[in-house]
Scaffold this active site. Structure first.
Site, mmCIF file in Angstrom:
data_model
loop_
_atom_site.group_PDB
_atom_site.id
_atom_site.type_symbol
_atom_site.label_atom_id
_atom_site.label_comp_id
_atom_site.label_asym_id
_atom_site.label_seq_id
_atom_site.Cartn_x
_atom_site.Cartn_y
_atom_site.Cartn_z
ATOM 1 N N CYS A 113 0.987 -1.232 -0.080
ATOM 2 C CA CYS A 113 0.017 0.078 -0.077
ATOM 3 C C CYS A 113 0.866 1.226 -0.071
ATOM 4 C CB CYS A 113 -0.978 -0.014 1.089
ATOM 5 S SG CYS A 113 -2.303 1.094 1.010
ATOM 6 N N HIS A 114 0.690 2.157 0.949
ATOM 7 C CA HIS A 114 1.637 3.497 1.320
ATOM 8 C C HIS A 114 2.998 2.934 1.698
ATOM 9 C CE1 HIS A 114 -2.658 5.174 0.768
ATOM 10 N NE2 HIS A 114 -1.910 6.008 0.357
#
Lengths: 193, 193
Positions: A113-114
């Site tokens: 994800c991030h």
């Protein structure tokens, strides 16, 4: 319970707030089911406030402080996402150094994800191929990485995925890479960059 | 009420969730007090959920959809922060194009906190000097920008600040730049990059 990574310690590095809960709990369970020992590490000991997207969810207990741990004690690193989590982690020098040390040792790292923002801050993205939440595409390319849109991508010990929907594939590949152990190409790519 | 920017329309571009509330409301009031007309623009019409750090705060009403607005109708652009806000905006092509068009026209742009991520996505950071929330420092440098740690930095029509504590200086300089109008150097820097 399989014994795929029996006896291996796996570091989960998160900020004390902002981690996407399912990106912490699902890989944690996968490590335990494969016989490994997950350890929750954060900038401060104590509470980790998890989120479901932008809503607060459960809290967890960080048992180790990143500034006090020896990366040599761990066989792999898992970096969950959540937009605020790596945004905070990348401003903590001990967290960035801890992350970089896994690359310098060629040990497996899995980021979802991030989380690749922390990899960018650690200066380990140049020349590597990875995926992420799509908002990071330009930051990854600007850091010298090649960005791909795949459920999971494995590049010599570096496992990356885009989002919670990818967790099955992410967990499977993370465990595989940790089972394989040190990846010399990961060490060489880091020394060269 | 001063008449510093009397008759000028100022675009406030935010995502429908995640904007740091005070970074929206304080510049909004400053535009009104200077005689300007602020307009709230988002990817979708309707509710904008603001935050105080990671806690939900008030909601606001976006009266324009970014895909439907003509940047030619606006004299300046203000981009509030909040970690999730630009992280969402940068994935919306119409928001990125709208932002870039202000730079191509040499019109003033003011961005605070995490907002420069949207500037990175718009490809307008190369060769410019700016500040931001410190987590963006490496992303800005990797995008070709020079990062400085200042309360407010003005670079030929581009006004940037780091955080809510900087809002007094940020609002003052944003209004000044909008009052001055088109900055040819901003247009030239964008065309060259």
């Amino acid at each position: 319970m399989s014994e795929q990574i029996e006896g291996k310690k796996v570091a989960f590095l998160v900020a004390n707030e902002g981690v996407e809960q399912i990106e912490l709990t699902r890989p944690w369970e996968a490590v335990e089911q494969a016989g490994g020992e997950p350890v929750l590490i954060a900038p401060e000991a104590g509470t980790v406030q998890a989120f479901e997207h932008l809503d607060k969810s459960d809290t967890f207990e960080a048992t180790r402080v990143v500034a006090d741990v020896d990366p040599g004690d761990y066989d792999g690193l898992i970096l969950p996402g959540g937009v605020a989590n790596p945004d905070i982690l990348r401003t903590v020098p001990a967290a960035v150094e801890f992350t970089r040390s896994f690359f310098e040792a060629g040990k497996p790292v899995a980021a979802i994800c991030h989380a690749p923002w922390t990899l960018i801050e650690a200066g380990v993205v140049d020349g590597r191929t990875l995926t992420s939440w799509p908002s990071l595409r330009t930051d990854i390319r600007n850091a010298g990485g090649e960005w791909v849109d795949e459920e999971v991508h494995v590049d010599a010990g570096l496992v990356t995925s885009r989002k919670p929907d990818d967790l099955d594939a992410f967990c499977e590949k993370a465990i595989e890479e940790i089972a394989e152990g040190v990846h010399a190409e990961q060490r060489e790519a880091t020394v060269a960059s």
